[in-house]
Enzyme design. Sequence first.
Site, PDB file in Angstrom:
ATOM      1  CB  ALA A  26      -0.871  -0.021   1.252  1.00  0.00           C
ATOM      2  N   GLY A  68       0.508  -5.144   0.818  1.00  0.00           N
ATOM      3  CA  GLY A  68      -0.575  -5.132  -0.160  1.00  0.00           C
ATOM      4  C   GLY A  68      -0.142  -5.740  -1.489  1.00  0.00           C
ATOM      5  CD  GLU A 112      -2.838  -7.655   2.273  1.00  0.00           C
ATOM      6  OE1 GLU A 112      -2.469  -6.474   2.110  1.00  0.00           O
ATOM      7  OE2 GLU A 112      -3.634  -7.996   3.156  1.00  0.00           O
ATOM      8  CD  GLU A 160       0.917  -5.931   5.398  1.00  0.00           C
ATOM      9  OE1 GLU A 160       1.716  -6.839   5.711  1.00  0.00           O
ATOM     10  OE2 GLU A 160       0.291  -5.925   4.313  1.00  0.00           O
TER      11      GLU A 160
HETATM   12  N1  3HC Z   1       4.622   3.386   0.178  1.00  0.00           N
HETATM   13  C1  3HC Z   1       5.118   4.613  -0.104  1.00  0.00           C
HETATM   14  N2  3HC Z   1       6.426   4.840  -0.324  1.00  0.00           N
HETATM   15  C2  3HC Z   1       7.248   3.781  -0.249  1.00  0.00           C
HETATM   16  C3  3HC Z   1       6.808   2.493   0.042  1.00  0.00           C
HETATM   17  C4  3HC Z   1       5.408   2.309   0.246  1.00  0.00           C
HETATM   18  N3  3HC Z   1       4.881   1.108   0.496  1.00  0.00           N
HETATM   19  N4  3HC Z   1       7.861   1.656   0.049  1.00  0.00           N
HETATM   20  C5  3HC Z   1       8.933   2.414  -0.242  1.00  0.00           C
HETATM   21  N5  3HC Z   1       8.570   3.699  -0.418  1.00  0.00           N
HETATM   22  C6  3HC Z   1       9.442   4.812  -0.788  1.00  0.00           C
HETATM   23  C7  3HC Z   1      10.572   5.016   0.184  1.00  0.00           C
HETATM   24  O1  3HC Z   1      10.189   5.847   1.247  1.00  0.00           O
HETATM   25  C8  3HC Z   1      11.628   5.645  -0.693  1.00  0.00           C
HETATM   26  O2  3HC Z   1      11.313   7.006  -0.844  1.00  0.00           O
HETATM   27  P1  3HC Z   1      12.463   8.108  -1.053  1.00  0.00           P
HETATM   28  O3  3HC Z   1      13.179   7.695  -2.291  1.00  0.00           O
HETATM   29  O4  3HC Z   1      11.689   9.362  -1.137  1.00  0.00           O
HETATM   30  O5  3HC Z   1      13.319   8.002   0.184  1.00  0.00           O
HETATM   31  C9  3HC Z   1      11.415   4.977  -2.043  1.00  0.00           C
HETATM   32  O6  3HC Z   1      10.077   4.454  -2.010  1.00  0.00           O
HETATM   33  C10 3HC Z   1      12.380   3.839  -2.323  1.00  0.00           C
HETATM   34  O7  3HC Z   1      12.365   2.957  -1.216  1.00  0.00           O
HETATM   35  P2  3HC Z   1      13.676   2.230  -0.720  1.00  0.00           P
HETATM   36  O8  3HC Z   1      14.822   3.183  -0.700  1.00  0.00           O
HETATM   37  O9  3HC Z   1      13.335   1.535   0.554  1.00  0.00           O
HETATM   38  O10 3HC Z   1      13.909   1.181  -1.896  1.00  0.00           O
HETATM   39  P3  3HC Z   1      14.539  -0.247  -1.829  1.00  0.00           P
HETATM   40  O11 3HC Z   1      14.655  -0.721  -3.228  1.00  0.00           O
HETATM   41  O12 3HC Z   1      15.743  -0.254  -0.955  1.00  0.00           O
HETATM   42  O13 3HC Z   1      13.442  -1.168  -1.106  1.00  0.00           O
HETATM   43  C11 3HC Z   1      11.253  -2.002  -0.645  1.00  0.00           C
HETATM   44  C12 3HC Z   1      12.194  -1.375  -1.688  1.00  0.00           C
HETATM   45  C13 3HC Z   1      11.774  -3.408  -0.275  1.00  0.00           C
HETATM   46  C14 3HC Z   1       9.877  -2.125  -1.252  1.00  0.00           C
HETATM   47  C15 3HC Z   1      11.238  -1.126   0.620  1.00  0.00           C
HETATM   48  O14 3HC Z   1      11.019   0.199   0.234  1.00  0.00           O
HETATM   49  C16 3HC Z   1      10.215  -1.497   1.630  1.00  0.00           C
HETATM   50  O15 3HC Z   1      10.440  -2.391   2.424  1.00  0.00           O
HETATM   51  N6  3HC Z   1       9.061  -0.787   1.624  1.00  0.00           N
HETATM   52  C17 3HC Z   1       8.022  -0.992   2.561  1.00  0.00           C
HETATM   53  C18 3HC Z   1       7.238  -2.235   2.236  1.00  0.00           C
HETATM   54  C19 3HC Z   1       6.060  -2.370   3.159  1.00  0.00           C
HETATM   55  O16 3HC Z   1       6.179  -2.275   4.362  1.00  0.00           O
HETATM   56  N7  3HC Z   1       4.891  -2.629   2.583  1.00  0.00           N
HETATM   57  C20 3HC Z   1       3.712  -2.792   3.351  1.00  0.00           C
HETATM   58  C21 3HC Z   1       2.958  -1.523   3.325  1.00  0.00           C
HETATM   59  S1  3HC Z   1       1.555  -1.585   4.391  1.00  0.00           S
HETATM   60  C22 3HC Z   1       0.396  -2.377   3.466  1.00  0.00           C
HETATM   61  O17 3HC Z   1       0.666  -2.834   2.386  1.00  0.00           O
HETATM   62  C23 3HC Z   1      -0.946  -2.432   4.095  1.00  0.00           C
HETATM   63  C24 3HC Z   1      -1.842  -3.368   3.381  1.00  0.00           C
HETATM   64  O18 3HC Z   1      -1.840  -4.603   4.054  1.00  0.00           O
HETATM   65  C25 3HC Z   1      -3.246  -2.871   3.335  1.00  0.00           C
END
Ligand code: 3HC
Length: 688
Positions: A63, A102, A105, A125
């Site tokens: 998400a 997400g 998912e 999450e």
């Molecule tokens: N939403 C918004 N921005 C995100 C994001 C997300 N899910 N994931 C990463 N970003 C942003 C980062 O903040 C970063 O921004 P910046 O360049 O302005 O600093 C940019 O994207 C690049 O991210 P990374 O530097 O971390 O890139 P990597 O290639 O090193 O890693 C990744 C990629 C493995 C996807 C890592 O970013 C990550 O772990 N992201 C979070 C994943 C996550 O926790 N997803 C779950 C979200 S909650 C959800 O999905 C709820 C659902 O169940 C309803």
Amino acid sequence: MTHPVHYETDGSIAVITVDNPPVNALGHAVRAGLVDAFDRFEEDGAAKIAVLVGAGRLFIGGADISEFGKPRREPHLPDVIARIERSTKPVVAAIHGAALGGGLEVALGCHYRVAVAGAKLGLPEVTLGLLPGAGGTQRLPRLAGMDAALDMITGGKPVTPEIAAEYGLIDRIAPDGEARAAGLTYAQELLAEGATARPTSNLTAAPATKDAATWDQLLEARHPGQISQRRAAEAAFGATALPFDEGLTQERRLFDTLMESPQREALIHAFFLEKRVSSLPELKDVEPRPLDTVGIIGGGTMGSGIATACILAGIPVTLVETTPEAAEKAHATISKNLDGAVARGKMSAEARARADLTTTTEYQALSQADLVIEAVFESMNVKRQVFGQLDAVMKDGAILATNTSYLDINEIAATTSRPADVLGLHFFSPAHVMRLLEVVVADNTAPDVVATGFALGKRLKKVAVRAGVCDGFIGNRILSHYRAAANEMILQGASPYQIDAALERFGFAMGPYKVADLAGLDIGHATRKRQGPRPGVVNPDWDDRLNEMGRLGRKTGRGYYVYEDGAQEDPEVLAIIDEVRAKHGITPRDIGDDEICNRYMAAMVNEAARVVGEGIAKRPMDVDAVLLFGYGFPRWRGGPMMYADQTGIGTIRDRIRTYAEANPEFWRTAPLIDELSETGRTFGEMNQ
Ligand code: 3HC
Ligand code: NAI
């Protein structure tokens, strides 16, 4: 803006691509685009099967976290996934890079899944204070069984395609190459077999080995004080206890509760600040200097750790010690660290074989180094000597850094003919493990030298934070202050064990007296002697006594604790403290756990506010990052400034005023605390 979801056909296969850099997050436009694309697929008579892929380096990163806390916009993600799952023709998810949260998912809502080798699949999450809120808690158990699903959902760690295949979460692994090609191949095979749509929600989940109550206890013990893991398990148990739709409704209700929680706010703050602190607006257009070789002076605790960190990042290191024996010892320590990294899978055998480490007693060996980091004894005299020698041998344009914990870097820089090339690079022990790096900017440090410090932090995968020069910079300066507040509580009646236990329950990895034992009581003692008396700060005479007795902490087997079968409390220490209280004529009083935490946190926040007010830290989030990544502050509380915002800055000010009645010199409110409580602004607003 180009549309973030593309639809095209390749023969009878529809290819739907999510193209929303950098991580294909499922923001509003993507969600709407997916619904349109799958509606179009349904109507497209020529398309018999669809392949869903992500453009760029990964499938879908989850998400869009930046939308959290803002008003929600339709279509919601669970409805998007339901739309995909409802497709009457089969849908294949072709995963590369990562399918997280997400993103996974969405893949679970597809009917078939192929993952390219090396991809990461997970539901992280809980690490954001949430639970999978788009059907993940209901669909994953139906594919992988409850045991595997509970591990993934409550642990938050991604798995490899091999493990995902073993769990039944994916159908096949593509050896390597492109997700699109892997998806097309699989889709063609499915078409040839006459495969049909296969909604995950129609399956039945294999039940859990342990019941819900046992899981709840286990998670409370594993993550004390945290709520997301327990709520996530509760939601997952709906997969066996409830029909699919009711399980989804329950999941959504629990997700919404977590979305409103302070823990979610704190964890998302931590997620973003980890990335934001290291990018400074003033360095946007500044090119770092070359950084191909690093020199290190001193191969003790810190020098060896810093050398290990550099070699793990593939940077050649030359380390200078005082004697051949000391150089040999440093070599052995670093080699042992590297072998350990190989054993733990943190370094490949090939990289280990390539490791480029020279240990020597000759400063001349550093003449071509791009950067030298000094990590000798914490003595201004020794450091002056070392910087004099470095100045004599190092090439023009090389950077001279010090790892000093407290000393004045302006004074160190002034001993050289090139103060613009001098900065502090303050690592934390063990330097190859701890994530924090304070980049300490002295009065004359050149911007490209600062930029190189941050470039090094990035290469070492550290969280690099800018700090200004003062006694202890950001972290150790604040530490000195909250340690003093803890000592004041001991004098008044609390025991070190009670203080440690209360703060560990608050969430700290370790209480302050266990930390002191770990660092060595001689270190704190020497710092206090150097700092001399400070207004309102009680001298912990008991600590002097422990030092005299040779009780220096873990390294001597005794300090505040006795180290036999773990850390044991010691009546001898309590007796010494009692004597000190008697000497000061103090009758000990009962101090409850709440008061311990409130005083400790008030001292921390107050000094942190001074550090920000004086510009030593540029933004409150820099302080949060330092405490989170260097001092064991609980991530789910987001750091001291987030704690202050959530508690109320006015409340903290009032507490300080109460404590000041007994010790007004120590408990003076920082000007920034007064200003924010009066204007109603928060530390968070100062980060914008
Ligand atoms: N939403 C918004 N921005 C995100 C994001 C997300 N899910 N994931 C990463 N970003 C942003 C980062 O903040 C970063 O921004 P910046 O360049 O302005 O600093 C940019 O994207 C690049 O991210 P990374 O530097 O971390 O890139 P990597 O290639 O090193 O890693 C990744 C990629 C493995 C996807 C890592 O970013 C990550 O772990 N992201 C979070 C994943 C996550 O926790 N997803 C779950 C979200 S909650 C959800 O999905 C709820 C659902 O169940 C309803
Ligand atoms: P240490 O005592 O373990 O190691 C210092 C090393 O420097 C010794 O091996 C010594 O032989 C060597 N040395 C002394 N003079 C030298 C010289 N002139 N040339 C070459 N080598 C010389 O000390 P430690 O703990 O590694 O600390 C080093 C520095 O790092 C200090 O400034 C300290 O304040 C700082 N620091 C320490 C941390 C810790 O947790 N130990 C954390 C962060 C910073």
